[in-house]
Design a protein around this motif. Structure first.
Motif, mmCIF file in Angstrom:
data_model
loop_
_atom_site.group_PDB
_atom_site.id
_atom_site.type_symbol
_atom_site.label_atom_id
_atom_site.label_comp_id
_atom_site.label_asym_id
_atom_site.label_seq_id
_atom_site.Cartn_x
_atom_site.Cartn_y
_atom_site.Cartn_z
ATOM 1 N N LEU A 10 -21.736 63.699 6.026
ATOM 2 C CA LEU A 10 -21.361 62.505 5.263
ATOM 3 C C LEU A 10 -20.287 61.688 5.982
ATOM 4 O O LEU A 10 -20.327 60.452 5.974
ATOM 5 N N ARG A 11 -19.347 62.376 6.600
ATOM 6 C CA ARG A 11 -18.293 61.676 7.347
ATOM 7 C C ARG A 11 -18.908 60.820 8.447
ATOM 8 O O ARG A 11 -18.590 59.633 8.584
ATOM 9 N N PHE A 12 -19.780 61.433 9.250
ATOM 10 C CA PHE A 12 -20.392 60.679 10.345
ATOM 11 C C PHE A 12 -21.323 59.589 9.815
ATOM 12 O O PHE A 12 -21.416 58.514 10.403
ATOM 13 N N ARG A 13 -22.009 59.857 8.699
ATOM 14 C CA ARG A 13 -22.883 58.838 8.118
ATOM 15 C C ARG A 13 -22.060 57.630 7.673
ATOM 16 O O ARG A 13 -22.454 56.485 7.897
ATOM 17 N N ALA A 14 -20.931 57.861 7.040
ATOM 18 C CA ALA A 14 -20.091 56.756 6.575
ATOM 19 C C ALA A 14 -19.649 55.886 7.745
ATOM 20 O O ALA A 14 -19.727 54.651 7.672
ATOM 21 N N VAL A 15 -19.220 56.517 8.810
ATOM 22 C CA VAL A 15 -18.742 55.773 9.981
ATOM 23 C C VAL A 15 -19.896 55.036 10.669
ATOM 24 O O VAL A 15 -19.789 53.843 10.959
ATOM 25 N N ARG A 16 -20.980 55.743 10.918
ATOM 26 C CA ARG A 16 -22.106 55.133 11.634
ATOM 27 C C ARG A 16 -22.749 54.012 10.822
ATOM 28 O O ARG A 16 -23.126 52.974 11.368
ATOM 29 N N ARG A 38 -23.279 48.599 4.832
ATOM 30 C CA ARG A 38 -22.138 48.874 3.950
ATOM 31 C C ARG A 38 -22.525 49.699 2.721
ATOM 32 O O ARG A 38 -21.774 50.558 2.292
ATOM 33 N N GLU A 39 -23.699 49.445 2.179
ATOM 34 C CA GLU A 39 -24.137 50.190 0.987
ATOM 35 C C GLU A 39 -24.318 51.680 1.312
ATOM 36 O O GLU A 39 -23.870 52.544 0.561
ATOM 37 N N LEU A 40 -24.940 51.961 2.428
ATOM 38 C CA LEU A 40 -25.137 53.350 2.849
ATOM 39 C C LEU A 40 -23.794 54.015 3.152
ATOM 40 O O LEU A 40 -23.562 55.166 2.777
ATOM 41 N N SER A 41 -22.898 53.274 3.784
ATOM 42 C CA SER A 41 -21.578 53.808 4.086
ATOM 43 C C SER A 41 -20.810 54.115 2.802
ATOM 44 O O SER A 41 -20.206 55.184 2.667
ATOM 45 N N ALA A 42 -20.854 53.191 1.847
ATOM 46 C CA ALA A 42 -20.157 53.395 0.570
ATOM 47 C C ALA A 42 -20.746 54.582 -0.190
ATOM 48 O O ALA A 42 -20.007 55.369 -0.793
ATOM 49 N N LYS A 43 -22.063 54.729 -0.148
ATOM 50 C CA LYS A 43 -22.707 55.858 -0.817
ATOM 51 C C LYS A 43 -22.255 57.181 -0.196
ATOM 52 O O LYS A 43 -21.960 58.138 -0.913
ATOM 53 N N ALA A 44 -22.176 57.231 1.121
ATOM 54 C CA ALA A 44 -21.725 58.448 1.802
ATOM 55 C C ALA A 44 -20.282 58.766 1.430
ATOM 56 O O ALA A 44 -19.931 59.927 1.186
ATOM 57 N N LEU A 45 -19.444 57.737 1.355
ATOM 58 C CA LEU A 45 -18.043 57.958 0.961
ATOM 59 C C LEU A 45 -17.935 58.456 -0.479
ATOM 60 O O LEU A 45 -17.120 59.331 -0.782
ATOM 61 N N THR A 46 -18.770 57.914 -1.363
ATOM 62 C CA THR A 46 -18.780 58.367 -2.756
ATOM 63 C C THR A 46 -19.206 59.826 -2.836
ATOM 64 O O THR A 46 -18.596 60.619 -3.560
ATOM 65 N N GLN A 47 -20.231 60.180 -2.088
ATOM 66 C CA GLN A 47 -20.681 61.579 -2.060
ATOM 67 C C GLN A 47 -19.592 62.491 -1.499
ATOM 68 O O GLN A 47 -19.362 63.583 -2.011
ATOM 69 N N LEU A 48 -18.925 62.027 -0.484
ATOM 70 C CA LEU A 48 -17.862 62.804 0.140
ATOM 71 C C LEU A 48 -16.695 62.983 -0.838
ATOM 72 O O LEU A 48 -16.145 64.083 -0.965
ATOM 73 N N ASP A 49 -16.359 61.933 -1.556
ATOM 74 C CA ASP A 49 -15.304 62.020 -2.559
ATOM 75 C C ASP A 49 -15.667 62.998 -3.662
ATOM 76 O O ASP A 49 -14.845 63.821 -4.088
ATOM 77 N N SER A 50 -16.888 62.940 -4.109
ATOM 78 C CA SER A 50 -17.361 63.854 -5.149
ATOM 79 C C SER A 50 -17.310 65.295 -4.667
ATOM 80 O O SER A 50 -16.867 66.195 -5.392
ATOM 81 N N LEU A 51 -17.744 65.515 -3.448
ATOM 82 C CA LEU A 51 -17.731 66.856 -2.873
ATOM 83 C C LEU A 51 -16.294 67.369 -2.746
ATOM 84 O O LEU A 51 -16.007 68.517 -3.109
ATOM 85 N N ALA A 52 -15.402 66.524 -2.307
ATOM 86 C CA ALA A 52 -13.995 66.930 -2.147
ATOM 87 C C ALA A 52 -13.329 67.219 -3.485
ATOM 88 O O ALA A 52 -12.507 68.134 -3.596
#
Length: 189
Positions: free
Chosen positions: A156-162, A169-183
């Motif tokens: 997810l980290r690499f997906r957000a950056v890439r 931006r939508e895919l990046s934001a989704k990855a960050l949301t998933q990462l936040d939820s996981l954390a």
């Protein structure tokens, strides 16, 4: 103790001493694969990639189990990346991913796919490998939850950056949301 001293020497950047101590450990116990890995890793850090691959081959041969063998092979494949030989790296990492899949080592399959994504120069290509890596984590339920979550967090980290770099931006934001939820649901945020 020789192995530990070798590791400390390597971390301090004293590569000659590291090799000396790893070899001393191997004289005491020729089957101590971690010292063999230390020799290989040291040569890789020294930029002596061909010698590092020779040493990794010895560690791979001495691996105690198939999962370790896959890990050591990924360390070996990384030398191709460091050497700037991406085609060789791609071939080796993808071969490892296929073998991991056939052996039901989904964690290692995902890790190999993610590692390919990390060094791709094209963000769209990297995102394809990250998608494959995430799918690998869902092939069966044998992966320990902690291992799955840690690998997913890397993906997810690499997906957000890439995705951000690719203008998605939508895919990046989704990855960050998933990462936040996981954390938020782990003690190791």
């Amino acid at each position: 103790p020789q192995d530990s001293y070798g590791e400390l020497s390597r971390m301090a950047g004293n590569f000659d001493a590291a090799l000396e101590h790893y070899r001393a450990a191997l004289k005491l116990d020729p089957q101590f694969v971690y010292s063999q890995l230390g020799v290989a890793d040291t040569y890789a850090l020294m930029g002596q990639y061909e010698q590092a691959r020779v040493e990794y081959d010895k560690a791979i041969k001495g691996a105690e189990n198939p999962a370790d063998r896959l890990e050591y092979r990924m360390q070996r494949a990384t030398t191709w990346v460091r050497e700037g030989r991406v085609l060789e790296a791609n071939k080796e990492f993808l071969r490892i991913a296929d073998e991991a899949h056939s052996q039901n080592f989904d964690f290692h399959e995902a890790e190999a796919q993610r590692r390919v994504a990390e060094y791709q120069t094209d963000d769209a290509e990297a995102l394809k490998y990250l998608e494959a890596a995430e799918q690998s984590l869902g092939h069966n339920a044998s992966i320990a939850q902690l291992d799955r979550e840690q690998e997913l967090s890397r993906i997810l980290r690499f997906r957000a950056v890439r995705a951000a770099r690719a203008g998605q931006r939508e895919l990046s934001a989704k990855a960050l949301t998933q990462l936040d939820s996981l954390a938020s649901k782990t003690r190791d945020g």
